[in-house]
Design a protein around this motif. Structure first.
Motif, PDB file in Angstrom:
ATOM      1  N   LEU A  46       1.223  -1.174   0.353  1.00 52.58           N
ATOM      2  CA  LEU A  46       0.009  -0.272   0.110  1.00 52.58           C
ATOM      3  C   LEU A  46       0.871   0.847   0.430  1.00 52.58           C
ATOM      4  CD1 LEU A  46      -2.976  -0.751   2.591  1.00 52.58           C
ATOM      5  CD2 LEU A  46      -3.091  -1.343   0.225  1.00 52.58           C
ATOM      6  N   ALA A  47       1.511   1.254   0.762  1.00 51.58           N
ATOM      7  CA  ALA A  47       2.661   2.466   0.568  1.00 51.58           C
ATOM      8  C   ALA A  47       3.780   2.372  -0.514  1.00 51.58           C
ATOM      9  CB  ALA A  47       3.377   2.348   2.551  1.00 51.58           C
ATOM     10  N   THR A  48       4.339   1.719  -1.196  1.00 50.63           N
ATOM     11  CA  THR A  48       4.596   1.736  -2.457  1.00 50.63           C
ATOM     12  C   THR A  48       3.762   1.901  -3.158  1.00 50.63           C
ATOM     13  OG1 THR A  48       6.068  -0.478  -1.282  1.00 50.63           O
ATOM     14  CG2 THR A  48       5.735   0.370  -4.310  1.00 50.63           C
ATOM     15  N   ASN A  49       2.009   1.485  -3.412  1.00 52.95           N
ATOM     16  CA  ASN A  49       1.515   1.644  -4.977  1.00 52.95           C
ATOM     17  C   ASN A  49       0.986   3.405  -4.534  1.00 52.95           C
ATOM     18  OD1 ASN A  49       1.360   0.004  -6.333  1.00 52.95           O
ATOM     19  ND2 ASN A  49      -0.759  -0.503  -4.137  1.00 52.95           N
ATOM     20  N   ALA A  50       0.843   4.310  -2.676  1.00 51.52           N
ATOM     21  CA  ALA A  50       1.085   5.759  -2.602  1.00 51.52           C
ATOM     22  C   ALA A  50       2.301   6.445  -3.190  1.00 51.52           C
ATOM     23  CB  ALA A  50       0.879   5.180  -1.505  1.00 51.52           C
ATOM     24  N   LEU A  51       3.634   6.230  -3.352  1.00 54.23           N
ATOM     25  CA  LEU A  51       4.676   6.355  -4.037  1.00 54.23           C
ATOM     26  C   LEU A  51       4.129   6.367  -5.114  1.00 54.23           C
ATOM     27  CD1 LEU A  51       7.696   5.346  -0.581  1.00 54.23           C
ATOM     28  CD2 LEU A  51       6.239   7.971  -1.299  1.00 54.23           C
ATOM     29  N   LEU A  52       3.890   5.425  -5.832  1.00 53.18           N
ATOM     30  CA  LEU A  52       4.657   5.265  -6.833  1.00 53.18           C
ATOM     31  C   LEU A  52       3.220   5.986  -7.622  1.00 53.18           C
ATOM     32  CD1 LEU A  52       5.889   1.690  -7.231  1.00 53.18           C
ATOM     33  CD2 LEU A  52       6.850   3.981  -7.525  1.00 53.18           C
ATOM     34  N   HIS A  53       2.579   6.102  -7.263  1.00 49.81           N
ATOM     35  CA  HIS A  53       0.940   6.398  -8.298  1.00 49.81           C
ATOM     36  C   HIS A  53       0.389   7.697  -7.667  1.00 49.81           C
ATOM     37  CE1 HIS A  53       1.755   3.004 -10.668  1.00 49.81           C
ATOM     38  NE2 HIS A  53       1.765   2.141  -9.196  1.00 49.81           N
ATOM     39  N   GLY A  54       0.543   7.698  -6.063  1.00 48.81           N
ATOM     40  CA  GLY A  54      -0.738   8.505  -4.988  1.00 48.81           C
ATOM     41  C   GLY A  54      -0.124  10.268  -4.528  1.00 48.81           C
ATOM     42  N   VAL A  55       1.013   9.714  -4.588  1.00 49.62           N
ATOM     43  CA  VAL A  55       1.563  10.934  -3.779  1.00 49.62           C
ATOM     44  C   VAL A  55       2.318  11.719  -4.432  1.00 49.62           C
ATOM     45  CG1 VAL A  55       3.447  12.213  -2.017  1.00 49.62           C
ATOM     46  CG2 VAL A  55       2.194   9.540  -2.299  1.00 49.62           C
ATOM     47  N   PRO A  56       1.857  13.500  -4.884  1.00 50.04           N
ATOM     48  CA  PRO A  56       2.323  13.989  -5.679  1.00 50.04           C
ATOM     49  C   PRO A  56       4.051  14.307  -5.172  1.00 50.04           C
ATOM     50  CG  PRO A  56       0.084  14.531  -5.972  1.00 50.04           C
ATOM     51  CD  PRO A  56       0.787  13.273  -4.591  1.00 50.04           C
ATOM     52  N   PRO A  57       4.669  15.342  -6.085  1.00 53.26           N
ATOM     53  CA  PRO A  57       6.057  15.880  -5.774  1.00 53.26           C
ATOM     54  C   PRO A  57       5.247  17.141  -3.921  1.00 53.26           C
ATOM     55  CG  PRO A  57       6.126  16.081  -7.520  1.00 53.26           C
ATOM     56  CD  PRO A  57       5.069  14.777  -7.680  1.00 53.26           C
ATOM     57  N   GLY A  58       6.805  16.315  -3.780  1.00 50.13           N
ATOM     58  CA  GLY A  58       6.542  17.335  -2.391  1.00 50.13           C
ATOM     59  C   GLY A  58       5.574  17.410  -1.484  1.00 50.13           C
ATOM     60  N   ARG A  59       5.019  15.929  -1.989  1.00 50.20           N
ATOM     61  CA  ARG A  59       3.520  15.218  -0.880  1.00 50.20           C
ATOM     62  C   ARG A  59       4.006  14.335   0.240  1.00 50.20           C
ATOM     63  NH1 ARG A  59      -1.375  18.786  -2.573  1.00 50.20           N
ATOM     64  NH2 ARG A  59      -1.758  17.593   0.146  1.00 50.20           N
ATOM     65  N   GLU A  60       3.342  13.898   1.843  1.00 50.25           N
ATOM     66  CA  GLU A  60       3.983  12.553   1.788  1.00 50.25           C
ATOM     67  C   GLU A  60       2.138  12.084   2.146  1.00 50.25           C
ATOM     68  OE1 GLU A  60       5.690  14.522   6.177  1.00 50.25           O
ATOM     69  OE2 GLU A  60       3.007  15.514   5.669  1.00 50.25           O
ATOM     70  N   PHE A  61       2.643  10.453   2.843  1.00 53.45           N
ATOM     71  CA  PHE A  61       1.142   9.943   2.992  1.00 53.45           C
ATOM     72  C   PHE A  61       0.921   9.477   4.054  1.00 53.45           C
ATOM     73  CE2 PHE A  61       4.919   6.810   1.616  1.00 53.45           C
ATOM     74  CZ  PHE A  61       4.642   6.017   3.305  1.00 53.45           C
ATOM     75  N   SER A  62      -0.217   9.104   4.237  1.00 54.57           N
ATOM     76  CA  SER A  62      -0.431   8.894   6.370  1.00 54.57           C
ATOM     77  C   SER A  62      -0.436   7.728   5.692  1.00 54.57           C
ATOM     78  CB  SER A  62      -1.369  10.053   6.933  1.00 54.57           C
ATOM     79  OG  SER A  62      -2.365   9.540   6.240  1.00 54.57           O
ATOM     80  N   LEU A  63      -0.149   7.046   7.314  1.00 56.92           N
ATOM     81  CA  LEU A  63      -0.445   5.522   7.540  1.00 56.92           C
ATOM     82  C   LEU A  63      -1.525   5.651   8.974  1.00 56.92           C
ATOM     83  CD1 LEU A  63      -0.187   2.480   7.221  1.00 56.92           C
ATOM     84  CD2 LEU A  63       1.939   2.668   8.291  1.00 56.92           C
ATOM     85  N   VAL A  64      -2.527   4.849   8.748  1.00 63.76           N
ATOM     86  CA  VAL A  64      -2.868   5.071  10.258  1.00 63.76           C
ATOM     87  C   VAL A  64      -3.642   3.443  10.658  1.00 63.76           C
ATOM     88  CG1 VAL A  64      -5.620   5.841  11.112  1.00 63.76           C
ATOM     89  CG2 VAL A  64      -4.619   7.630   9.388  1.00 63.76           C
ATOM     90  N   LEU A  65      -3.553   3.285  11.698  1.00 65.07           N
ATOM     91  CA  LEU A  65      -3.589   2.287  11.881  1.00 65.07           C
ATOM     92  C   LEU A  65      -4.573   1.965  13.391  1.00 65.07           C
ATOM     93  CD1 LEU A  65       0.408   0.806  13.005  1.00 65.07           C
ATOM     94  CD2 LEU A  65      -1.295  -0.141  10.712  1.00 65.07           C
ATOM     95  N   VAL A  66      -5.818   1.417  13.199  1.00 61.20           N
ATOM     96  CA  VAL A  66      -6.398   1.595  13.805  1.00 61.20           C
ATOM     97  C   VAL A  66      -6.806  -0.445  14.942  1.00 61.20           C
ATOM     98  CG1 VAL A  66      -9.463   1.094  14.535  1.00 61.20           C
ATOM     99  CG2 VAL A  66      -7.820   2.572  12.592  1.00 61.20           C
ATOM    100  N   GLY A  67      -6.450  -0.736  15.813  1.00 59.82           N
ATOM    101  CA  GLY A  67      -6.793  -1.783  16.281  1.00 59.82           C
ATOM    102  C   GLY A  67      -7.900  -1.708  17.618  1.00 59.82           C
ATOM    103  N   ASP A  68      -8.859  -2.463  17.017  1.00 58.71           N
ATOM    104  CA  ASP A  68     -10.432  -2.425  17.545  1.00 58.71           C
ATOM    105  C   ASP A  68     -10.635  -4.392  17.947  1.00 58.71           C
ATOM    106  OD1 ASP A  68     -12.641  -2.583  18.724  1.00 58.71           O
ATOM    107  OD2 ASP A  68     -13.376  -1.623  15.978  1.00 58.71           O
ATOM    108  N   GLY A  69     -10.121  -4.978  19.047  1.00 54.44           N
ATOM    109  CA  GLY A  69     -10.600  -6.454  19.749  1.00 54.44           C
ATOM    110  C   GLY A  69      -9.299  -7.086  18.703  1.00 54.44           C
TER     111      GLY A  69
END
Length: 138
Positions: A46-69
């Motif tokens: 998911l992070a690789t795809n964001a870098l290759l296809h979704g993050v414009p130059p100068g921008r970032e991506f975020s990773l969110v983790l949610v644990g629910d039971g």
């Protein structure tokens, strides 16, 4: 109450291993210790795809983790356009296998569009027996 933690990563190759480390360390702190290989692969893809296809130059991506039971949700959000396309990779293709692998491992998978960008997410069922109490926020 669900545990949640988020971190932003720059548009750089080093961000993929940093995102994997963040995810594995966070889940271990919360007591989720099974399916580490699945987490590693899902975060990597998911992070690789964001870098290759979704993050414009100068921008970032975020990773969110949610644990629910018994459920752990992994979300990668970027500000790029488009939506991930899942297709069968040919034998001699260098790419195109990531999302099918994520979908095969995941207990649930989806894409949530935003303006701008999107969140690509996956849910993994994990053993909650070891999960610690606390808000888990950072």
């Amino acid at each position: 109450m669900p545990l949640s933690r988020q971190r932003r990563f720059p548009r750089a190759r080093r961000s993929v291993p940093a995102a994997r480390t963040f995810a594995l360390e966070t889940l271990a702190q919360w007591g989720y210790r099974d399916r580490q290989d699945d987490v590693r692969l899902c975060v990597s893809e998911l992070a690789t795809n964001a870098l290759l296809h979704g993050v414009p130059p100068g921008r970032e991506f975020s990773l969110v983790l949610v644990g629910d039971g018994p459920l752990v949700r992994i979300e990668v959000r970027d500000s790029g356009g488009g939506s991930p396309q899942v297709s069968e990779a040919e034998a001699d293709d260098f790419g195109g296998r990531g999302l099918p692998l994520v979908m095969a491992l995941a207990d649930d998978f989806g894409v949530t569009p935003h303006h701008p960008g999107k969140t690509v997410w996956t849910v993994l069922k994990m053993d909650p027996a070891e999960v610690k109490d606390g808000d888990g926020s950072s």
